[in-house]
Motif scaffolding. Structure first.
Motif: not given
Length: 155
Positions: A94, A98, A114, A118-119, A121, A123, A126-127
């Motif tokens: 990540e 980022r 990214l 994010l998906w 984890t 998030k 944000e994903a």
């Protein structure tokens, strides 16, 4: 120009684009035999392995060598982050992805990578934002329908 590595490097890139991965790997290794510090070949080979989910430890090592030569290179940061993602080492992937995405906001592939980490984890919002940036970016080397599907599944 026997010392010029441009031709074998470009040959490797062309073979990879044609999906001749064995030929591409051989071409990149030829470059590295002649110049073990050829950062673009280290990165390309490492990314190619990671993207295909092959020899991931070697992929990480190759890209780490490229980054030691050219620290902070956004493309190399993406490659290393993607290799870690493929290893499911999301905590390592990540921050690299980022940083790469911040450096190259118009690069669709990096934004897609990214979004994927994010998906993974959790998030989700944000994903989706990253995937939307991927669709709005340069459009190179992405499958628009795949990314649109990711966004649709996120809703």
């Amino acid at each position: 120009f026997p010392g010029d590595l441009t031709v074998p490097f470009q040959r490797g890139a062309l073979l990879e684009q044609r999906r001749d991965y064995a030929g591409a790997e051989a071409a990149f290794r030829q470059v590295l035999e002649r110049d073990p510090l050829h950062a673009p070949a280290l990165n390309y080979l490492g990314y190619m392995l990671a993207d295909r989910g092959q020899r991931l430890d070697e992929a990480v090592a190759l890209v780490e060598r490229a980054l030691a030569i050219d620290p902070g290179n956004g493309a190399y940061l993406d490659s290393l982050g993607w290799a870690y993602f493929r290893q499911e080492k999301f905590d390592k992937a990540e921050p690299l992805l980022r940083q790469a995405a911040e450096q190259t906001p118009g690069n669709s592939v990096i934004q897609d990578h990214l979004g994927d980490v994010l998906w993974a984890t959790g998030k989700r919002r944000e994903a989706v934002e990253a995937w939307r940036r991927a669709l709005a970016g340069d459009g190179e080397s992405i499958e628009r329908r795949t990314i649109e599907g990711k966004i649709a599944r996120a809703r």
